[in-house]
Scaffold this motif. Sequence first.
Motif, PDB file in Angstrom:
ATOM      1  N   ILE A 374       0.851  -1.182   0.000  1.00 12.37           N
ATOM      2  CA  ILE A 374       0.000   0.000   0.000  1.00 12.37           C
ATOM      3  C   ILE A 374       0.889   1.234   0.000  1.00 12.37           C
ATOM      4  CG2 ILE A 374      -1.771   1.266   1.265  1.00 12.37           C
ATOM      5  CD1 ILE A 374      -2.705  -1.370   2.440  1.00 12.37           C
ATOM      6  N   ASP A 375       0.846   2.004  -1.094  1.00 14.60           N
ATOM      7  CA  ASP A 375       1.720   3.176  -1.206  1.00 14.60           C
ATOM      8  C   ASP A 375       1.042   4.470  -0.762  1.00 14.60           C
ATOM      9  OD1 ASP A 375      -0.038   3.733  -3.282  1.00 14.60           O
ATOM     10  OD2 ASP A 375       1.390   3.202  -4.859  1.00 14.60           O
ATOM     11  N   GLY A 376      -0.248   4.394  -0.441  1.00 13.68           N
ATOM     12  CA  GLY A 376      -0.940   5.585   0.042  1.00 13.68           C
ATOM     13  C   GLY A 376      -1.320   6.589  -1.024  1.00 13.68           C
ATOM     14  N   SER A 377      -1.126   6.239  -2.294  1.00 12.23           N
ATOM     15  CA  SER A 377      -1.444   7.185  -3.369  1.00 12.23           C
ATOM     16  C   SER A 377      -2.956   7.229  -3.602  1.00 12.23           C
ATOM     17  CB  SER A 377      -0.745   6.777  -4.659  1.00 12.23           C
ATOM     18  OG  SER A 377      -1.240   5.530  -5.124  1.00 12.23           O
ATOM     19  N   PRO A 378      -3.485   8.388  -4.012  1.00 11.92           N
ATOM     20  CA  PRO A 378      -4.927   8.483  -4.310  1.00 11.92           C
ATOM     21  C   PRO A 378      -5.354   7.524  -5.417  1.00 11.92           C
ATOM     22  CG  PRO A 378      -3.952  10.670  -4.114  1.00 11.92           C
ATOM     23  CD  PRO A 378      -2.818   9.707  -4.119  1.00 11.92           C
ATOM     24  N   TRP A 379      -4.499   7.341  -6.415  1.00 15.32           N
ATOM     25  CA  TRP A 379      -4.867   6.473  -7.529  1.00 15.32           C
ATOM     26  C   TRP A 379      -5.048   5.032  -7.061  1.00 15.32           C
ATOM     27  CZ3 TRP A 379      -7.286   5.712 -11.644  1.00 15.32           C
ATOM     28  CH2 TRP A 379      -6.996   4.655 -12.516  1.00 15.32           C
ATOM     29  N   GLN A 380      -4.177   4.565  -6.182  1.00 16.34           N
ATOM     30  CA  GLN A 380      -4.326   3.205  -5.669  1.00 16.34           C
ATOM     31  C   GLN A 380      -5.617   3.057  -4.876  1.00 16.34           C
ATOM     32  OE1 GLN A 380      -1.838   1.616  -2.365  1.00 16.34           O
ATOM     33  NE2 GLN A 380      -1.057   0.170  -3.887  1.00 16.34           N
ATOM     34  N   ALA A 381      -5.951   4.064  -4.077  1.00 16.19           N
ATOM     35  CA  ALA A 381      -7.198   4.017  -3.316  1.00 16.19           C
ATOM     36  C   ALA A 381      -8.409   3.994  -4.237  1.00 16.19           C
ATOM     37  CB  ALA A 381      -7.264   5.211  -2.367  1.00 16.19           C
ATOM     38  N   VAL A 382      -8.382   4.794  -5.293  1.00 14.56           N
ATOM     39  CA  VAL A 382      -9.500   4.834  -6.236  1.00 14.56           C
ATOM     40  C   VAL A 382      -9.666   3.481  -6.909  1.00 14.56           C
ATOM     41  CG1 VAL A 382     -10.266   5.821  -8.434  1.00 14.56           C
ATOM     42  CG2 VAL A 382      -9.396   7.309  -6.628  1.00 14.56           C
ATOM     43  N   ARG A 383      -8.574   2.862  -7.298  1.00 10.13           N
ATOM     44  CA  ARG A 383      -8.639   1.587  -8.014  1.00 10.13           C
ATOM     45  C   ARG A 383      -9.319   0.504  -7.183  1.00 10.13           C
ATOM     46  NH1 ARG A 383      -3.339  -0.714  -9.849  1.00 10.13           N
ATOM     47  NH2 ARG A 383      -4.716  -2.049 -11.086  1.00 10.13           N
ATOM     48  N   PHE A 384      -9.101   0.520  -5.865  1.00  8.31           N
ATOM     49  CA  PHE A 384      -9.661  -0.535  -5.025  1.00  8.31           C
ATOM     50  C   PHE A 384     -11.028  -0.171  -4.446  1.00  8.31           C
ATOM     51  CE2 PHE A 384      -5.342  -2.037  -5.276  1.00  8.31           C
ATOM     52  CZ  PHE A 384      -5.466  -3.413  -5.182  1.00  8.31           C
ATOM     53  N   PHE A 385     -11.270   1.095  -4.176  1.00  2.47           N
ATOM     54  CA  PHE A 385     -12.536   1.470  -3.559  1.00  2.47           C
ATOM     55  C   PHE A 385     -13.651   1.663  -4.587  1.00  2.47           C
ATOM     56  CE2 PHE A 385      -9.815   2.630   0.079  1.00  2.47           C
ATOM     57  CZ  PHE A 385     -10.552   2.004   1.092  1.00  2.47           C
TER      58      PHE A 385
END
Length: 398
Positions: A374-385
Amino acid sequence: MPQESSWMAGTSPAMTLRRFNAFSPESPPQLLRIVIEALLVRSFRAPRPHRDDLRERMVRFLGPTRFECAASAADTFCDHEGLSMSEPSADVSATVEYTMDKWRMDRLPWAMWACVAGLAIAIHAESRGQNGAALAAVYLALLGLAFAGYALTTLIGRSGLPLLLELLIGVLVLIIVSGVIGVISVLVGGPSGRSSYVGAMRSLYWSHLVNPSLNVFGWMLLYLGFGWIVFSAYRHLYADRAVVSMSATGIRFHRPWLKGLFIPWREVRGVGHLVVPGISGVPFVSPYAAAVTVGQDFYEQHIAPKRSFFAPPGAEAMFQPKGEMMQVVLNSADMTVKPEDFLGPAEARWKAFRDQPKPSSHDGGAIVYGRWSIDGSPWQAVRFFAPLIGMIVVMLYR
């Protein structure tokens, strides 16, 4: 790590090169120290693509001999300060491992979206009285069997068997696969007719197998997406063996079709980007592939016999000739790791252990590339949520 001096502060790479060019290896120690310091600062702080570009321009401006002198002095200075040009924070005695974890986890959001789409279809599409969940399981089993037959015939086609024998084996595989599919269909849906209830699952008709509702495909998407999610999460929590690992003794490959392949550092003749013949006959250096070069005799005795019949299509690209030697490609598409992350550790260990017949077995820990986190980037959060929100919306508007 040495601090950037006032002489270096605010200078551009081009200015640094001009000042490098102003000094020779015979310059006074203080000026040579500045040359070494500039080399170190640029090597550590610049992004790797900029470092590679800077190195090429330094060689062009300084000339190969003067650059090697400066680089050699920098290496000596690094050793004295306990630093490493290739791996600033790693000991070469550490084992470097490369996994598929990030590649699998990066595809997990797509599997989640497949579940969202499958759930929407399974809930809202007309079922026409069919058992969509059971039919989807049967369809996936039949598709898996058909794919296995196709893969087997493809492997046979690459085996080099005589054409007549290859044709006979292909026909035999086709008959067996077709027979198994027919048996499964009869057991599940009955022998014939819309009103037939003969079969292991009496709620299914034969006509349902040949004319499924859209609901069935929704369940198939659910099975495939959920299966990938479970598999990826399990492998992330309980990691399998690294695909490639580098230790003080050599390089190990752990692939189902290439088991037990080990290349000692003393057998490596070079480390670098893959070199392939160009269209015009001029060798082309691929920036997308990292490779080690071994002797042809070592390849024929220790590598070629381990190449399995079950190697997937494209596996032959892992081995590329280079004159009288053979290149073994380290990276592949199923590992989300840059070629430079292979070249740095490989070159450092090759130079450190190539002249040692029995390298020390000292355990320096492990460095893992290709591990998802988990890198904490907004894009990673958007992809999973985003798919989770989509699934909630589908459930609320059923």
